[in-house]
Design an enzyme around this catalytic site. Structure first.
Site, PDB file in Angstrom:
ATOM      1  CD  GLU A 139     -20.449  10.158  -0.687  1.00  0.00           C
ATOM      2  OE1 GLU A 139     -21.010  11.231  -0.478  1.00  0.00           O
ATOM      3  OE2 GLU A 139     -19.542   9.692   0.029  1.00  0.00           O
ATOM      4  CG  ASP A 199       3.065  16.831 -43.309  1.00  0.00           C
ATOM      5  OD1 ASP A 199       4.121  17.429 -43.532  1.00  0.00           O
ATOM      6  OD2 ASP A 199       2.521  16.072 -44.140  1.00  0.00           O
ATOM      7  CG  ASP A 244      -3.659  14.536 -43.973  1.00  0.00           C
ATOM      8  OD1 ASP A 244      -2.435  14.349 -44.109  1.00  0.00           O
ATOM      9  OD2 ASP A 244      -4.304  15.319 -44.696  1.00  0.00           O
ATOM     10  CG  ASP A 246       1.186  12.086 -41.179  1.00  0.00           C
ATOM     11  OD1 ASP A 246       2.331  12.525 -41.006  1.00  0.00           O
ATOM     12  OD2 ASP A 246       0.401  12.527 -42.034  1.00  0.00           O
ATOM     13  CG  ASN A 285     -14.482  17.765   7.178  1.00  0.00           C
ATOM     14  OD1 ASN A 285     -14.501  18.939   7.547  1.00  0.00           O
ATOM     15  ND2 ASN A 285     -15.204  17.320   6.167  1.00  0.00           N
ATOM     16  CG  ASN A 295     -20.572  13.367   3.305  1.00  0.00           C
ATOM     17  OD1 ASN A 295     -19.624  14.105   3.083  1.00  0.00           O
ATOM     18  ND2 ASN A 295     -20.719  12.186   2.731  1.00  0.00           N
ATOM     19  CG  ASP A 304     -21.293  14.029  -1.118  1.00  0.00           C
ATOM     20  OD1 ASP A 304     -20.217  14.645  -1.171  1.00  0.00           O
ATOM     21  OD2 ASP A 304     -21.425  12.932  -0.553  1.00  0.00           O
TER      22      ASP A 304
END
Length: 905
Positions: free
Chosen positions: A319, A361, A632, A636, A700, A725, A729
């Site tokens: 989660e 460039d 730029d 381009d 697990n 858990n 977490d």
């Protein structure tokens, strides 16, 4: 840019419909009106608005800002943070647990603890995601504000000035040139060869010509009106002056953006994260029924089997994944901004880190972007003030995009006026009559001036200039441009190019055609006068930056419109090997397959058009490379759109910044190299969590399957699994702040969803193996030592059986947290953790705090309340051996995995 889907009138409010009709009527009337009448109707003037008029226009017509989609309320934003497959599963599990733990048990036996912990997990996950997404959005907004886009307007007090787009008001007189974004909906009142791209509005890629004449008939749509230009469009070539008719949400683009329903296209990274999410969910959906029936059939207590299966489902649900990904991206964007790299789209971070080829460039990237006019020469290579005078008139009077060469010409002329009388007072002696703007197909531009006689002055690339010249000033005379003279000119130019000088040619033509009728067709039979030679020296930092990029696995390829000799000279100075150089003319003769092979081998491409640059980039991408393009200029934009990640700079033309995914606040390859490294760090921490979660969950599953099949009781109570858990977490939330090994940053990293599955299958069973040894240890050694040597099935006293189970479950509870948390440290690096590679302080502190908390719980009243027993000292000796062996085995498996698949993460 994709075409937008907008709401129909049936979904608009009456006020919105009336407002839209009023704006459309204003646009149609403006299109048909003559210029003076139009300006009067808008309370505007040709010399611009004054400050009071600006304020009045803003008060009447609003700000020039666009609302993109409906504003999301705080409530909907909070709800969205909780809406994902993982929290949906947890909500479902909480609902089921409410029945099984609270409503169905006998009075006095209800236990809401499982429901409380599940709801706590949902709240922590959702709230953390909400906070991080809010911070991410705020960070992105601040970063985008650092990118300034301006437009040129006429104001009464200040004259012609540059202002931010959002300050434009109805009635403003706007000057447009090639590369400009059109700032609002406007009526064109004068134009010269104006072509615009309206693809953002119509989806059509072809450019459209706009003219200033009043529109007599009604076109099929406003976008087709020849004298109206719209926000969201950009100038491809030519120049124009227009008056603003509508701003912000009143514009055609604003109306579409406000009501947009099209969802953004998912990036490969987003698709990859989603595929991993659903892979884990599918594993869970398969495993939960298996665990349910295995425990129900072997142990007979179906209610406990249901509760345990639900707990397994919670344990297998990652989660925190959405929150971890969001946090990594937000933190990465902020970190990159400190390196002067602005990310316009957070998902571009991974794309930037993955590039293995950077196409760029030459001008301003390899060179200093400070062009100096070194020589103004006649055809024989001698200094000639006439050449400089004509070049100055061309550069000074052109209203299009003034590039660095124009600025250098003007500055050199002003510098030499003191010594050369004929360069003085040029702007008083000559008046401008007309101009033919620059474009990248002609590669030249012309200005027509008058001083008793009318004269067209043209400057541009040497080859293109020779193609329009019929004569040359040779040895003091105007002679036809013969093949011999042409060859003589090209030799002179080659000599200048060999010295690293960029050369353009200057030509003139007297009394070319009637006033007001000048066009590209007049650029013919001109007289070539001489050359302008410019020096654009390489940056001192360029060679080191290219080496640093190469050390990080990024090959630099040069794609330039300049000629091959200047390009070769500059590349040699900055350490780019030029064993072979490919020209645009050679590229046109290749099919896509031949170009693909050449693009792999060639590092320098010269004399390329914008479309040829895009074709080279496409060929490299089709060859399996991740390609970044840095530029730029107007030329381009096509290359940026063709690349995996477009990179521009804050000083770029509008269309280049609009097309880019990444904006550099400094045009320097060193800045880009730091941005690439920051992108790889962000990706590294995301992929760590994804892989450790996948492998841990898979391990697990195997452990639970074995326990369900062979143990006569549950290996852990449902509540234990959920608590385990939750704490695990929480200990993972620091991963976005983790350190990353330098070796990982040295190579490009592409998203590969298949690597997650391989990693899961290889590393997951490692922790399962030690879960199983813990089962055996607890069942046959530790627990019997506390019951006089009796195994569980030999016990007849229910109290003794309960104590046996409590001790067993406490043993696996603690060992599971140790092995699961050590996965974080084992998987985060291919090296030996704690010795060769160190996690960041937040990761280390939080993970070991989680281990400490879980280890202490069996010894507390909380542990007793949830059915855990205090563990004997001998257990921790065995635990130390288990942890040591686990680390040795995991390290061995990592090395085997790396040898087989190339890398760990």
């Amino acid at each position: 840019m994709q075409k937008m889907n907008v709401r129909t009138d049936t979904k608009r409010t009456p006020a919105e419909i009336a407002r839209r009709n009023e704006v459309q009527t204003r646009l149609k009337r403006a299109a048909a009106a003559e210029t003076e009448a139009l300006l009067d109707s808008l309370n505007a003037a040709a010399d611009g608005l004054d400050e009071d008029m600006v304020d009045a226009a803003r008060e009447q017509f609003g700000e020039n800002t666009v609302t993109h989609g409906k504003k999301v309320s705080l409530f909907r934003h909070i709800c969205a943070a909780f809406v994902n497959p993982f929290t949906a599963i947890l909500f479902g599990l909480a609902l089921v647990s409410t029945f099984t733990d609270i409503l169905l048990p006998e009075p006095g036996k209800a236990n809401p603890m499982t429901v409380i912990i599940i709801v706590t997990m949902v709240l922590i996950s959702g709230l953390l995601r909400f906070v991080q997404e809010t911070r991410s959005g705020n960070a992105a907004e601040k970063l985008l504000k650092m990118i300034k886009t301006t437009t040129s307007v006429q104001r009464r007090e200040e004259g012609r000035i540059e202002i931010p787009l959002e300050e434009v008001v109805v009635g403003d007189v706007v000057h447009l040139a090639a590369g400009d974004m059109i700032p609002a909906d406007m009526r064109v009142i004068s134009a010269k060869d104006l072509f615009v791209s309206q693809s953002a509005l119509t989806g059509e890629s072809a450019s459209v010509e706009k003219t200033a004449a009043a529109a007599l008939g009604a076109p099929d749509s406003l976008a087709e009106t020849h004298n109206l230009a719209f926000m969201g469009s950009n100038v491809i070539s030519g120049s124009a002056v227009g008056v603003v008719l509508a701003v912000g949400d009143d514009t055609l683009f604003g109306d579409m953006a406000k009501n947009v329903t099209a969802k953004p296209v998912q990036t490969s990274f987003e698709k990859g994260v989603n595929s991993v999410s659903w892979l884990l969910i599918r594993f869970m959906l398969v495993m939960v029924p298996v665990v349910l029936f295995a425990n129900g059939l072997t142990k007979g207590d179906w209610l406990q089997a249901v509760l345990f299966a639900l707990s397994v489902a919670v344990g297998l649900t990652p989660e925190m994944l959405p929150m971890i990904v969001t946090t990594c991206l937000a933190k990465g964007a902020v970190a990159m901004s400190r390196e002067k790299t602005i990310i316009k789209n957070l998902n571009s971070i991974q794309n930037l880190g993955s590039i293995d080829i950077l196409c760029t460039d030459k001008t301003g990237t390899l060179t200093q972007d400070r062009v100096a006019l070194e020589y103004h020469l006649n055809i024989h290579g001698d200094e000639d003030a006439r050449v400089l005078r004509h070049a100055f008139l061309n550069s000074y009077y052109q209203t299009g995009l003034k590039n660095l060469m124009d600025i250098a010409i003007i500055e050199r002329t002003q510098l030499e006026q003191a010594d050369i009388p004929e360069l003085r007072g040029l702007t008083e002696r000559f008046i401008k009559v007309d101009e033919i703007p620059f474009d990248f197909e002609r590669r030249r531009m012309s200005v027509v001036v008058a001083n008793g006689k009318t004269q067209m002055i043209t400057k541009g690339a040497v080859e293109e200039m020779l193609s329009i010249c019929g004569y040359a000033e040779f040895e003091g005379n105007v002679l036809p441009l013969t093949n011999e003279i042409r060859a003589y000119i090209l030799r002179k130019v080659d000599d200048l190019n060999e010295d690293g000088l960029r050369v353009i040619a200057v030509a003139q033509k007297t009394n070319p055609s009637p006033v007001g009728a000048f066009s590209v067709a007049d650029e013919a039979d001109m007289v070539l006068m001489g050359y302008l030679a410019f020096l654009d020296p390489p940056k001192e930092s360029t060679e080191g930056a290219i080496k640093a990029l190469r050390d990080h696995g990024v090959t630099v390829k040069i794609l330039t419109g300049d000629n091959e000799k200047v390009t070769r000279n500059v590349c040699r100075q900055v350490g780019i090997p030029v064993e072979r150089l490919l020209l645009g003319t050679e590229l046109d003769e290749m099919d896509d397959r031949a170009l693909g092979r050449a693009a792999e081998e060639v590092s320098v491409f010269a004399k390329l058009s914008p479309q040829q640059k895009a074709r080279v980039i496409t060929a490299l991408r089709e060859g399996g490379h991740s390609v970044g393009y840095m530029g730029d200029g107007i030329n381009d934009a096509a290359g940026m759109k063709a690349s995996d990640v477009g990179i521009s700079v804050d000083t770029a033309v509008d269309i280049a910044k609009e097309s880019a995914d990444v904006i550099l606040l400094e045009k320097d390859l060193r800045v880009l190299e730091k941005g690439i490294v920051a992108g790889r760090k962000t990706y590294a921490n995301m992929i760590k969590y994804i892989k450790m979660t996948a492998s841990s969950n898979f391990g697990n599953m195997l452990s639970v399957l074995v326990a369900s099949a062979f143990l006569p009781f549950l290996p852990m109570m449902p509540l234990h699994l959920i608590l385990l858990n939750l704490i695990y977490d929480l200990s993972c939330t620091a991963i976005p702040w983790d350190n990353v090994d330098k070796a990982f940053l040295a190579l490009p990293r592409k998203w590969d969803a298949s690597s997650v599955g391989k990693f899961m299958v290889w590393l997951g069973p490692t922790s399962s193996l030690f879960d199983i040894t813990t089962y055996l240890l607890m069942y046959f050694v530790i627990c019997p030592a506390m019951t006089g040597g009796l195994l569980f099935h030999q016990l007849t006293d229910p109290a003794a059986q309960t104590a046996y189970i409590a001790l067993f479950q406490a043993g696996w509870f603690v060992e599971s947290m140790w092995s699961q948390t050590l996965v974080i440290h084992m998987i985060r690096t291919p090296k030996i953790p704690f010795f060769q590679s160190h996690a960041s302080a937040p990761v280390t502190l939080l993970s070991f705090a989680g281990i400490a908390a879980l280890t202490v719980i069996p010894f507390t009243s909380l542990g007793a309340a949830i059915g855990l027993a205090a563990l004997p000292p001998i257990y921790f000796a065995w635990l130390a051996a288990t942890v040591l062996l686990y680390m040795v085995l995991a390290t061995t498996f990592k090395k085997v995995f790396i040898r087989r698949y190339g890398n760990l993460l």
